[in-house]
Scaffold this motif. Sequence first.
Motif, PDB file in Angstrom:
ATOM      1  N   THR A  76      13.839  -5.350  27.475  1.00 47.38           N
ATOM      2  CA  THR A  76      15.101  -4.999  26.805  1.00 47.38           C
ATOM      3  C   THR A  76      15.784  -6.237  26.251  1.00 47.38           C
ATOM      4  OG1 THR A  76      15.281  -3.264  28.498  1.00 47.38           O
ATOM      5  CG2 THR A  76      17.065  -3.425  26.919  1.00 47.38           C
ATOM      6  N   ILE A  77      15.004  -7.097  25.622  1.00 48.38           N
ATOM      7  CA  ILE A  77      15.545  -8.299  24.977  1.00 48.38           C
ATOM      8  C   ILE A  77      15.743  -7.985  23.491  1.00 48.38           C
ATOM      9  CG2 ILE A  77      15.073 -10.699  24.375  1.00 48.38           C
ATOM     10  CD1 ILE A  77      15.765 -10.156  27.355  1.00 48.38           C
ATOM     11  N   LYS A  78      16.991  -8.050  23.041  1.00 50.52           N
ATOM     12  CA  LYS A  78      17.326  -7.644  21.680  1.00 50.52           C
ATOM     13  C   LYS A  78      17.893  -8.768  20.821  1.00 50.52           C
ATOM     14  CE  LYS A  78      19.982  -4.310  23.143  1.00 50.52           C
ATOM     15  NZ  LYS A  78      20.913  -3.165  23.102  1.00 50.52           N
ATOM     16  N   SER A  79      18.019  -9.977  21.385  1.00 53.88           N
ATOM     17  CA  SER A  79      18.570 -11.084  20.600  1.00 53.88           C
ATOM     18  C   SER A  79      17.863 -12.384  20.959  1.00 53.88           C
ATOM     19  CB  SER A  79      20.075 -11.243  20.867  1.00 53.88           C
ATOM     20  OG  SER A  79      20.301 -11.750  22.181  1.00 53.88           O
ATOM     21  N   ALA A  80      17.979 -13.341  20.058  1.00 55.92           N
ATOM     22  CA  ALA A  80      17.401 -14.661  20.307  1.00 55.92           C
ATOM     23  C   ALA A  80      18.052 -15.323  21.515  1.00 55.92           C
ATOM     24  CB  ALA A  80      17.568 -15.530  19.065  1.00 55.92           C
ATOM     25  N   LYS A  81      19.354 -15.139  21.666  1.00 58.69           N
ATOM     26  CA  LYS A  81      20.079 -15.747  22.801  1.00 58.69           C
ATOM     27  C   LYS A  81      19.561 -15.193  24.123  1.00 58.69           C
ATOM     28  CE  LYS A  81      23.473 -18.007  24.879  1.00 58.69           C
ATOM     29  NZ  LYS A  81      23.418 -17.472  26.254  1.00 58.69           N
ATOM     30  N   GLN A  82      19.346 -13.899  24.189  1.00 62.97           N
ATOM     31  CA  GLN A  82      18.801 -13.315  25.417  1.00 62.97           C
ATOM     32  C   GLN A  82      17.415 -13.879  25.714  1.00 62.97           C
ATOM     33  OE1 GLN A  82      18.957  -9.142  24.522  1.00 62.97           O
ATOM     34  NE2 GLN A  82      21.050  -8.884  25.290  1.00 62.97           N
ATOM     35  N   ALA A  83      16.599 -13.985  24.691  1.00 68.17           N
ATOM     36  CA  ALA A  83      15.261 -14.553  24.882  1.00 68.17           C
ATOM     37  C   ALA A  83      15.348 -15.978  25.416  1.00 68.17           C
ATOM     38  CB  ALA A  83      14.483 -14.515  23.570  1.00 68.17           C
ATOM     39  N   GLU A  84      16.210 -16.773  24.848  1.00 65.12           N
ATOM     40  CA  GLU A  84      16.375 -18.154  25.291  1.00 65.12           C
ATOM     41  C   GLU A  84      16.829 -18.224  26.744  1.00 65.12           C
ATOM     42  OE1 GLU A  84      19.161 -19.546  22.417  1.00 65.12           O
ATOM     43  OE2 GLU A  84      17.607 -20.343  21.078  1.00 65.12           O
ATOM     44  N   GLU A 102      13.503 -13.380  14.837  1.00 67.83           N
ATOM     45  CA  GLU A 102      14.095 -14.486  15.600  1.00 67.83           C
ATOM     46  C   GLU A 102      13.518 -14.557  17.014  1.00 67.83           C
ATOM     47  OE1 GLU A 102      17.672 -12.647  13.358  1.00 67.83           O
ATOM     48  OE2 GLU A 102      15.607 -12.106  13.861  1.00 67.83           O
ATOM     49  N   ILE A 103      13.260 -13.406  17.607  1.00 66.51           N
ATOM     50  CA  ILE A 103      12.678 -13.395  18.950  1.00 66.51           C
ATOM     51  C   ILE A 103      11.224 -13.842  18.901  1.00 66.51           C
ATOM     52  CG2 ILE A 103      12.159 -11.979  20.970  1.00 66.51           C
ATOM     53  CD1 ILE A 103      14.506 -10.190  20.195  1.00 66.51           C
ATOM     54  N   ALA A 104      10.528 -13.415  17.875  1.00 62.80           N
ATOM     55  CA  ALA A 104       9.136 -13.850  17.702  1.00 62.80           C
ATOM     56  C   ALA A 104       9.061 -15.368  17.614  1.00 62.80           C
ATOM     57  CB  ALA A 104       8.545 -13.217  16.444  1.00 62.80           C
ATOM     58  N   ALA A 105       9.941 -15.954  16.833  1.00 64.29           N
ATOM     59  CA  ALA A 105       9.916 -17.407  16.640  1.00 64.29           C
ATOM     60  C   ALA A 105      10.168 -18.149  17.945  1.00 64.29           C
ATOM     61  CB  ALA A 105      10.960 -17.803  15.598  1.00 64.29           C
TER      62      ALA A 105
END
Length: 216
Positions: A76-84, A102-105
């Motif tokens: 349930t990761i929907k943003s780059a910030k969450q991924a980071e 952005e999440i892929a990158a």
Amino acid sequence: MKIIEESIVQIKKYPVIPVYYHDDLQTCLDTVKACYDGGIRVFEFVNRGSQALVNFKELKAFRDAQLPELHLGIGTIKSAKQAEDYLSLGADFIVSPIVKPEIAAITLDVDVLWIPGCMTPTEINTAEVLGAPLVKLFPGSSLGPDFLKAIKPLFPDMLFMPTGGVNPDENSISKWFAAGVSAVGMGSKLFEKPAEAAGFQWLTDKCREVMNFASV
């Protein structure tokens, strides 16, 4: 072997992936341990509550100390910030309900597996172009095994994992694998506690059973 490749190998070897969240830390720890004892070696905790980040950090420490073979990812990761945020805690893989460049990158560029959620051939193609080797078919309950059979020839190099709509029984699991999935994500239906059950042994037994279904 690269980290992404290691994650793919682990998922193919242990193709039932529990998808779980709870606010209470001890419940999370007991649940992950029960699944591990039942043969689970890939576990998706999900970012769906106020305690998600804190509990994931503790689960990661517990994994490192006691469950050495477990690949522990976050969903349930929907943003780059969450991924980071979760990558900084050492998430082994990232699962999204959406396809987001952005999440892929952020994930693939640091050699961490990203599993985006897809519902259409266009979304699958977008994920493929972005470099995702495995996509989540979501919601699996709406798509079904026949959908995968129809579109899989279009994406011969892509791996698929349905989440939602996979029941913890031999009939459901066998239909998905016959259609060509590499793994199945299993949420609330896996964690339905029998009325008479106490403790977590029932979950260990259930995980052992579904792992056997997936290996047939």
